[in-house]
Each structure stands twice: as structure tokens, then as C-alpha cells.
Design a protein around this motif. Structure first.
Motif, PDB file in Angstrom:
ATOM      1  N   MET A  72       0.913  -1.274  -0.029  1.00  0.00           N
ATOM      2  CA  MET A  72       0.064   0.113   0.033  1.00  0.00           C
ATOM      3  C   MET A  72       0.744   1.338   0.128  1.00  0.00           C
ATOM      4  O   MET A  72       0.454   2.519   0.020  1.00  0.00           O
ATOM      5  CB  MET A  72      -0.765  -0.159   1.161  1.00  0.00           C
ATOM      6  CG  MET A  72      -1.623  -1.275   1.536  1.00  0.00           C
ATOM      7  SD  MET A  72      -3.181  -1.223   0.619  1.00  0.00           S
ATOM      8  CE  MET A  72      -4.118  -2.564   1.123  1.00  0.00           C
ATOM      9  N   ARG A 308     -16.141  -6.597   7.674  1.00  0.00           N
ATOM     10  CA  ARG A 308     -14.861  -6.111   7.994  1.00  0.00           C
ATOM     11  C   ARG A 308     -13.856  -6.432   6.867  1.00  0.00           C
ATOM     12  O   ARG A 308     -13.238  -5.450   6.383  1.00  0.00           O
ATOM     13  CB  ARG A 308     -14.378  -6.528   9.208  1.00  0.00           C
ATOM     14  CG  ARG A 308     -12.645  -6.788   9.578  1.00  0.00           C
ATOM     15  CD  ARG A 308     -12.225  -5.327   9.439  1.00  0.00           C
ATOM     16  NE  ARG A 308     -10.573  -5.353   9.714  1.00  0.00           N
ATOM     17  CZ  ARG A 308     -10.032  -5.143   8.632  1.00  0.00           C
ATOM     18  NH1 ARG A 308     -10.548  -5.155   7.207  1.00  0.00           N
ATOM     19  NH2 ARG A 308      -8.583  -5.109   8.833  1.00  0.00           N
ATOM     20  N   THR A 312     -11.406  -3.203   2.293  1.00  0.00           N
ATOM     21  CA  THR A 312     -10.260  -2.571   1.515  1.00  0.00           C
ATOM     22  C   THR A 312     -10.858  -2.341   0.075  1.00  0.00           C
ATOM     23  O   THR A 312     -10.729  -1.380  -0.692  1.00  0.00           O
ATOM     24  CB  THR A 312      -8.991  -3.305   1.580  1.00  0.00           C
ATOM     25  OG1 THR A 312      -8.509  -3.417   2.889  1.00  0.00           O
ATOM     26  CG2 THR A 312      -8.071  -2.858   0.778  1.00  0.00           C
ATOM     27  N   LYS A 323      -4.071   6.239   1.567  1.00  0.00           N
ATOM     28  CA  LYS A 323      -4.281   5.283   2.409  1.00  0.00           C
ATOM     29  C   LYS A 323      -3.085   5.690   3.473  1.00  0.00           C
ATOM     30  O   LYS A 323      -1.916   5.849   3.314  1.00  0.00           O
ATOM     31  CB  LYS A 323      -3.503   3.971   2.049  1.00  0.00           C
ATOM     32  CG  LYS A 323      -4.901   3.398   1.078  1.00  0.00           C
ATOM     33  CD  LYS A 323      -4.494   1.731   0.814  1.00  0.00           C
ATOM     34  CE  LYS A 323      -5.816   0.927   0.484  1.00  0.00           C
ATOM     35  NZ  LYS A 323      -6.674   0.719   1.591  1.00  0.00           N
ATOM     36  N   TRP A 352     -10.519   2.158   9.635  1.00  0.00           N
ATOM     37  CA  TRP A 352     -10.779   0.682  10.350  1.00  0.00           C
ATOM     38  C   TRP A 352      -9.527   0.229  10.911  1.00  0.00           C
ATOM     39  O   TRP A 352      -8.533   0.933  10.270  1.00  0.00           O
ATOM     40  CB  TRP A 352     -11.564  -0.143   9.298  1.00  0.00           C
ATOM     41  CG  TRP A 352     -10.649  -0.633   8.355  1.00  0.00           C
ATOM     42  CD1 TRP A 352      -9.798  -1.719   8.199  1.00  0.00           C
ATOM     43  CD2 TRP A 352     -10.595  -0.052   6.974  1.00  0.00           C
ATOM     44  NE1 TRP A 352      -9.336  -1.698   7.077  1.00  0.00           N
ATOM     45  CE2 TRP A 352      -9.756  -0.625   6.305  1.00  0.00           C
ATOM     46  CE3 TRP A 352     -11.196   1.175   6.597  1.00  0.00           C
ATOM     47  CZ2 TRP A 352      -9.533  -0.393   5.183  1.00  0.00           C
ATOM     48  CZ3 TRP A 352     -11.110   1.257   5.023  1.00  0.00           C
ATOM     49  CH2 TRP A 352     -10.163   0.613   4.457  1.00  0.00           C
ATOM     50  N   HIS A 354      -6.917  -2.513  13.616  1.00  0.00           N
ATOM     51  CA  HIS A 354      -6.695  -3.537  14.589  1.00  0.00           C
ATOM     52  C   HIS A 354      -6.305  -3.104  16.042  1.00  0.00           C
ATOM     53  O   HIS A 354      -5.318  -2.026  15.927  1.00  0.00           O
ATOM     54  CB  HIS A 354      -5.463  -4.475  14.213  1.00  0.00           C
ATOM     55  CG  HIS A 354      -5.551  -4.509  12.573  1.00  0.00           C
ATOM     56  ND1 HIS A 354      -6.183  -5.294  12.092  1.00  0.00           N
ATOM     57  CD2 HIS A 354      -4.564  -4.099  11.684  1.00  0.00           C
ATOM     58  CE1 HIS A 354      -6.023  -5.337  10.852  1.00  0.00           C
ATOM     59  NE2 HIS A 354      -4.924  -4.487  10.552  1.00  0.00           N
ATOM     60  N   HIS A 368      -6.398   2.033   9.671  1.00  0.00           N
ATOM     61  CA  HIS A 368      -6.207   2.364   8.357  1.00  0.00           C
ATOM     62  C   HIS A 368      -7.235   3.479   8.071  1.00  0.00           C
ATOM     63  O   HIS A 368      -8.369   3.174   8.155  1.00  0.00           O
ATOM     64  CB  HIS A 368      -6.327   1.008   7.639  1.00  0.00           C
ATOM     65  CG  HIS A 368      -5.779   0.024   7.985  1.00  0.00           C
ATOM     66  ND1 HIS A 368      -4.364  -0.234   8.092  1.00  0.00           N
ATOM     67  CD2 HIS A 368      -6.050  -1.207   8.366  1.00  0.00           C
ATOM     68  CE1 HIS A 368      -3.969  -1.294   8.501  1.00  0.00           C
ATOM     69  NE2 HIS A 368      -4.610  -2.034   8.608  1.00  0.00           N
ATOM     70  N   GLU A 394       1.807  -1.270  10.204  1.00  0.00           N
ATOM     71  CA  GLU A 394       1.862  -2.623   9.569  1.00  0.00           C
ATOM     72  C   GLU A 394       2.109  -2.598   7.914  1.00  0.00           C
ATOM     73  O   GLU A 394       2.764  -3.494   7.295  1.00  0.00           O
ATOM     74  CB  GLU A 394       0.774  -3.390   9.687  1.00  0.00           C
ATOM     75  CG  GLU A 394      -0.337  -3.344   9.167  1.00  0.00           C
ATOM     76  CD  GLU A 394      -1.650  -4.464   9.111  1.00  0.00           C
ATOM     77  OE1 GLU A 394      -1.112  -5.351   9.209  1.00  0.00           O
ATOM     78  OE2 GLU A 394      -2.715  -4.061   8.834  1.00  0.00           O
ATOM     79  N   HIS A 395       1.950  -1.728   7.263  1.00  0.00           N
ATOM     80  CA  HIS A 395       2.000  -1.656   5.806  1.00  0.00           C
ATOM     81  C   HIS A 395       3.385  -0.952   5.430  1.00  0.00           C
ATOM     82  O   HIS A 395       3.877  -0.969   4.332  1.00  0.00           O
ATOM     83  CB  HIS A 395       1.135  -0.552   5.187  1.00  0.00           C
ATOM     84  CG  HIS A 395      -0.405  -0.945   5.284  1.00  0.00           C
ATOM     85  ND1 HIS A 395      -1.380  -0.408   4.946  1.00  0.00           N
ATOM     86  CD2 HIS A 395      -0.722  -2.183   5.711  1.00  0.00           C
ATOM     87  CE1 HIS A 395      -2.533  -0.860   5.068  1.00  0.00           C
ATOM     88  NE2 HIS A 395      -2.241  -2.052   5.693  1.00  0.00           N
TER      89      HIS A 395
END
Ligand code: MLT
Ligand code: ZN
Length: 436
Positions: A72, A308, A312, A323, A352, A354, A368, A394-395
Motif C-alpha cells: 500500500m 470487516r 479494502t 491510504k 478501520w 486492529h 487504516h 503494518e504497511h
């Protein structure tokens, strides 16, 4: 000439110079990052990968490594006419033991999950991009995914790795390198190194057994209750996932999958718990009087997960999104959306992600933030940093965030030292991670 030498190694069919054949490799999944490469080279074995890198090194040819091209942040696109090495053909899989699986860098996450399942086990990292995302790329970004609260990110599953260095040297086991070898210690920095230190050829990953009973709940949570709810869920020994989104997001996926949104509200928290005894009991106690939909089997749980997992793709159907993969402290969660909206008056904001605490010393969530329409990226980064968060999670940093990497990554000096030792000519993924 380099191309002819590469063809001699991988064969004509796997050295793609035709613009039509290259095209899919030259643009990222979101459509935001587009580059050009003289050739897409697809080694079919570790030996070929090693020979390809040796040739590129000798020719001072910069390379970009690509797996499933689901990144991303523009990290696997040849933005400066680098040669593109696709590891897609390095997809071998072998379950070594009930706790260990060996996967080629190009194995997709879904194939790894299936192989683990066939052996009665499971793999700890899961993302909606599982059918395309590859193990090499997931190690490169240190992907976290939807079970990060339980298992930690990709680096936590990495028992060992075989890599090829910039000059073509193949190291079958990083764990076995001796202290006098230049790659000694690399295993501790491989996850999240975004392809700049070495090319992952294969990895040995931890697998395990999931407890048999499952409960999935979608919970409607008022803003004022969010922090307490997350904290209580995190304390459940059975917790597997804590996913956050809101009314706008669930309405979007509901429309995309042709269902009615089961709940609405400030926040929707999707929780999965697994244990030997029915996890729904303790989960129910945490949910209390909050409106919730609870599923107690895999199929019904999967139905809730659809709301969920479709996010994306549903957002991308609205346009090429901006993003922002960020980390924010729990006490800033309620401020993030309105602050980003204020910074993006011309855009539609989706949020959204984690929730998990653990390694950062304070409760944190990986959100995100997707903006469709006009937005000043730097304004959003400023908001995140002002809220005490980090602009990269994490991206990865990729190309998109390298100008702000110094603040987002505390290990850049160390990574630079390793890079200078292993790739002094700087041919591996030259356009990512390090600030210009
Ligand atoms: C997710 O958790 O949905 C992913 O990391 C992908 C995304 O941000 O689109
Ligand atoms: Zn994610």
C-alpha cells in the motif's frame, strides 16, 4: 548485455520485456504508484534468484523485489526504472513439523494457511489480502493483520529465513550464520526491512493449533465506552482479534456484499475469541448490556467477518484512496476521525483497523485511515503525530512515507549500518524506507 544474461538464467518466458506483460507489475494494487521497469525477471529457484542478483550487482543495476503486489506504500513498484524481480515462482511449501512450516517467499498467505490446516494446524497472521499477499512481502513489511493481538506481527512467527544478499550470496539459514559472517544478526532485523537488506528466498514459520471453540461478536460501542471495552476484551485469555470500524464503514461493506448492516453507532468492535470451552460466556460478560450480534460457530462468525474483510476493496471501488496506515494511542481513537475529517474537507474518510496493546508500552491501535477524494497527506500525518501516534504501522514506510521515516522508525541508523555492510552499492529497493 544484462538482459541477455538474465534470459540465460531464467529463460525467455520469465524475463518479461514486452510492455503489455510488464504492465501489471509496474503499478501497485491501489493504482496510486506507477513506475516502469526494463524487465520483470521471475526466478524459478533460489539458485536462479542468486544468479540474477549476482548479475545485477555486477552491472550496478538497482532492483525492486515484488511478491503479490498487495503493498500500500509504493514499496514494490519500480518507480525509478529499477529492474523488477518477482518472487512469485518461489512458492514451495513444506510442513516440517506440527509447529513449523517452510514457505518460499512467493507462497501466498492462503496457501500457507491451507498447508497448515491440512496438517491440523494454523498460521498466526491473517489478512483479507490472503489470496495474493506473499510470505516474502509480509516479512518485508512485518504485516500484522487481524490476529495481531493474539500472535503479534509476521516477525513473531519467523523462526528462520533463507535469503540472498545483494551480490548473490545465498544464505540458507540466517539462524546458522556465524558471528564472523557479514549477515550475522540479520534475522533480528529482517521483518520490516522492506527489502533493502536482503531478498527473502524462503522462511521457516511457526504454526500452532487453534482451540476448538469459537465466538465472534460485533459490538456497538459508544465513543465514551471504547477504551474500557477494548481493555476488557484484551484481558480475555481467549482473544484472537479486536477489529475496529464505524457506522460509515459497515454501511459501505453492507452495500458491497448485499446485506443489511447488523449494527450502527460510533464504533463497531468485531471480536473473535477461541478456547477449549465456550468462549461466548466470558465474551458475553464483557459485552454486558451493549448491543451486539454474537456468532458461536465458524460459519456464522464468517458472516460477521465479511463486513470487516470487504472494506479494502469496497473503498477502492469508490476511487483511488489515500491510504494512511497509522498507530494511535487508545486515548486518541475518538479524536482521529474528526481531526482527519477537518484536514480533508474535500474527501470522505473511512477508518478501520486492529486494536492491540503489547510492545509499545501503552495501549495502541493500528488504524487504516482511507480518504477518498481530496486530502492534504501531510496534514493527516501532522494530525497523527499531534495525537501522539506514528504515521507508519503494518504497511511499512515504502516510498510514501520515507520523508517522515526518521520519526516513525527508531531503528533507521541500525538498518543503515547493516545496509552499508550487506549492500554497499545500494542496489536493493533503493526508493524505500530511508529518508532521501
Ligand atoms: C486491512 O487491515 O484491512 C489491511 O491492512 C488493508 C488496508 O488497509 O486496506
Ligand atoms: Zn490491516
Amino acid at each position: 548485455m544484462l538482459i541477455n544474461d538474465l534470459i540465460a538464467v531464467v529463460g525467455l518466458d520469465h524475463c518479461l520485456t514486452d510492455p503489455d506483460l510488464r504492465a501489471g507489475y509496474e503499478v501497485d494494487w491501489t493504482g496510486r504508484y506507477r513506475g516502469q521497469t526494463p524487465a520483470v525477471v521471475r526466478p524459478g529457484s533460489v539458485e536462479e534468484l542468486s544468479a540474477v542478483l549476482a548479475l545485477c550487482h555486477a552491472a550496478h543495476q538497482p532492483v525492486v523485489v515484488q511478491g503479490g503486489n498487495t503493498g500500500m506504500v509504493g514499496g514494490s513498484v519500480p518507480l525509478a526504472k529499477e529492474l523488477l524481480i518477482s518472487v512469485a515462482r518461489l512458492g514451495n511449501l513444506q510442513v516440517v513439523s506440527p509447529t513449523k512450516l517452510r514457505a518460499g517467499a512467493g507462497a501466498t498467505l492462503a496457501r500457507v494457511q491451507d498447508a497448515a490446516l491440512a496438517a491440523g494446524a494454523s498460521f498466526g497472521v491473517d489478512t483479507a489480502a490472503r489470496d495474493s499477499a506473499t510470505i516474502g512481502g509480509m516479512i518485508a513489511t512485518n504485516a500484522g493483520g487481524m490476529n495481531v493481538v493474539r500472535f503479534g506481527p509476521m516477525g513473531d512467527q519467523l523462526l528462520d529465513a533463507g535469503v540472498v544478499l545483494a551480490d548473490g550470496e545465498y544464505i540458507p539459514s540466517l539462524r546458522d550464520t556465524r558471528p564472523d559472517h557479514r549477515a550475522f544478526g540479520l534475522i533480528d532485523h529482517l521483518a520490516g526491512s522492506e527489502g533493502v537488506l536482503a531478498v527473502v528466498a524462503h522462511a521457516t514459520l511457526a504454526i500452532g493449533t487453534d482451540p476448538p471453540q469459537v465466538a465472534v461478536a460485533m459490538i456497538e460501542v459508544p465513543a465514551g465506552r471504547l477504551q474500557r471495552l477494548i481493555q476488557a476484551v484484551e484481558e480475555l485469555p481467549s482473544v484472537y482479534a479486536i477489529e475496529l470500524f464505524g457506522a460509515r464503514e459497515v454501511e459501505l461493506t453492507a452495500a458491497a456484499i448485499g446485506r443489511t448492516a447488523p449494527l450502527t453507532g460510533d464504533w463497531l468492535v468485531l471480536v473473535e475469541c477461541r478456547s477449549a470451552e465456550d468462549p461466548a460466556v466470558s465474551l458475553g460478560q464483557v459485552v454486558g448490556e451493549l448491543p451486539a450480534v454474537v456468532a458461536t460457530n465458524q460459519t456464522a462468525g464468517g458472516e460477521l467477518w465479511l463486513f470487516r474483510e470487504a472494506l479494502t476493496e469496497a473503498v477502492s471501488r469508490l476511487g483511488v484512496p489515500h491510504k494512511f496506515d497509522v498507530r494511535v494511542p487508545h486515548d486518541a481513537l475518538n479524536q482521529l476521525r474528526p481531526r482527519v475529517e477537518a484536514a480533508a474537507p474535500g474527501g470522505t474518510v473511512f477508518v478501520w483497523g486492529h486494536a492491540f496493546s503489547n510492545r509499545y508500552g501503552h495501549p495502541t491501535a493500528n488504524l487504516h485511515v482511507n480518504v477518498v477524494g481530496r486530502v492534504d497527506d501531510e496534514g493527516v500525518f501532522d494530525v497523527v503525530e499531534d495525537l501522539g501516534g506514528s504515521i507508519a504501522a503494518e504497511h511499512g514506510i515504502g516510498t510514501a512515507k520515507r520523508h517522515r521515516a526518521t520519526r516513525a522508525r527508531g531503528d533507521l541508523v541500525e538498518l543503515r549500518e547493516i545496509k552499508d555492510r550487506l549492500d554497499p552499492a545500494g542496489i536493493l529497493n533503493p526508493n524505500v524506507l530511508f529518508p532521501v
